[in-house]
Design a protein around this motif. Structure first.
Motif, PDB file in Angstrom:
ATOM      1  N   PRO A  11      45.793  35.034  36.751  1.00 16.47           N
ATOM      2  CA  PRO A  11      45.810  36.262  36.116  1.00 16.47           C
ATOM      3  C   PRO A  11      45.066  37.453  36.402  1.00 16.47           C
ATOM      4  N   LYS A  12      45.512  38.684  35.999  1.00 14.94           N
ATOM      5  CA  LYS A  12      44.904  40.010  36.425  1.00 14.94           C
ATOM      6  C   LYS A  12      43.953  40.168  36.023  1.00 14.94           C
ATOM      7  N   LYS A  13      42.860  40.622  36.813  1.00 19.60           N
ATOM      8  CA  LYS A  13      41.575  41.182  36.564  1.00 19.60           C
ATOM      9  C   LYS A  13      41.231  42.244  36.885  1.00 19.60           C
ATOM     10  N   LYS A  14      40.554  43.266  36.827  1.00 21.93           N
ATOM     11  CA  LYS A  14      40.201  44.532  37.407  1.00 21.93           C
ATOM     12  C   LYS A  14      39.154  44.064  38.726  1.00 21.93           C
ATOM     13  N   VAL A  15      39.737  44.353  39.768  1.00 20.90           N
ATOM     14  CA  VAL A  15      38.999  44.140  41.094  1.00 20.90           C
ATOM     15  C   VAL A  15      37.986  45.317  41.205  1.00 20.90           C
ATOM     16  N   PRO A  16      36.687  45.055  41.435  1.00 23.46           N
ATOM     17  CA  PRO A  16      35.779  46.285  41.696  1.00 23.46           C
ATOM     18  C   PRO A  16      36.282  46.972  43.034  1.00 23.46           C
ATOM     19  N   GLU A  17      36.117  48.269  42.920  1.00 31.11           N
ATOM     20  CA  GLU A  17      36.463  48.992  44.158  1.00 31.11           C
ATOM     21  C   GLU A  17      35.907  48.544  45.464  1.00 31.11           C
ATOM     22  N   TRP A  18      34.658  48.129  45.531  1.00 31.54           N
ATOM     23  CA  TRP A  18      34.391  47.457  46.750  1.00 31.54           C
ATOM     24  C   TRP A  18      34.941  46.338  47.377  1.00 31.54           C
ATOM     25  N   ALA A  19      35.418  45.717  46.407  1.00 34.00           N
ATOM     26  CA  ALA A  19      35.905  44.423  46.522  1.00 34.00           C
ATOM     27  C   ALA A  19      37.717  44.387  47.115  1.00 34.00           C
ATOM     28  N   GLN A  20      38.064  45.442  46.823  1.00 34.67           N
ATOM     29  CA  GLN A  20      39.534  45.785  46.974  1.00 34.67           C
ATOM     30  C   GLN A  20      39.952  45.659  48.374  1.00 34.67           C
ATOM     31  N   ARG A  21      40.872  45.002  48.924  1.00 29.34           N
ATOM     32  CA  ARG A  21      41.091  44.605  50.116  1.00 29.34           C
ATOM     33  C   ARG A  21      40.734  45.572  51.362  1.00 29.34           C
TER      34      ARG A  21
END
Length: 94
Positions: A11-21
């Protein structure tokens, strides 16, 4: 399964900016890179001397108060010599 397949199944959750690939990869490269740009995690997080479960989980539970051997770190602590050896080995200190 590739990362992309795994991500589409969850399921899609908002990924925090720091944790984006792209940000995460850059941060990990800096943390584990060789040379003078390597980041010392102690400079970010500080030294952990104890583990207070009530602070971590923001709850009071009686089992947190029971002191068992796994909670007693006084006999098995990291010595100053071990800390210095680690910092020199990792390149954080010369």
């Amino acid at each position: 399964d590739s990362d992309d397949e795994y991500e589409t199944q969850r399921p899609k959750k908002k990924v925090p900016e720091w944790a984006q690939r792209h940000n995460l990869h850059r941060a990990l490269e800096r943390q584990f890179a060789d040379g003078p740009n390597r980041l010392d995690p102690d400079k970010i997080f500080g030294e952990v001397l104890t583990c207070n479960l009530e602070e971590i989980f923001d709850k009071k539970k009686s089992r947190y108060q029971r002191r068992t051997s796994s909670c007693n770190w006084t006999k098995d602590h990291v010595t100053i010599a071990e800390k210095l050896t680690y910092k020199r080995t990792m390149g954080y200190q010369k």
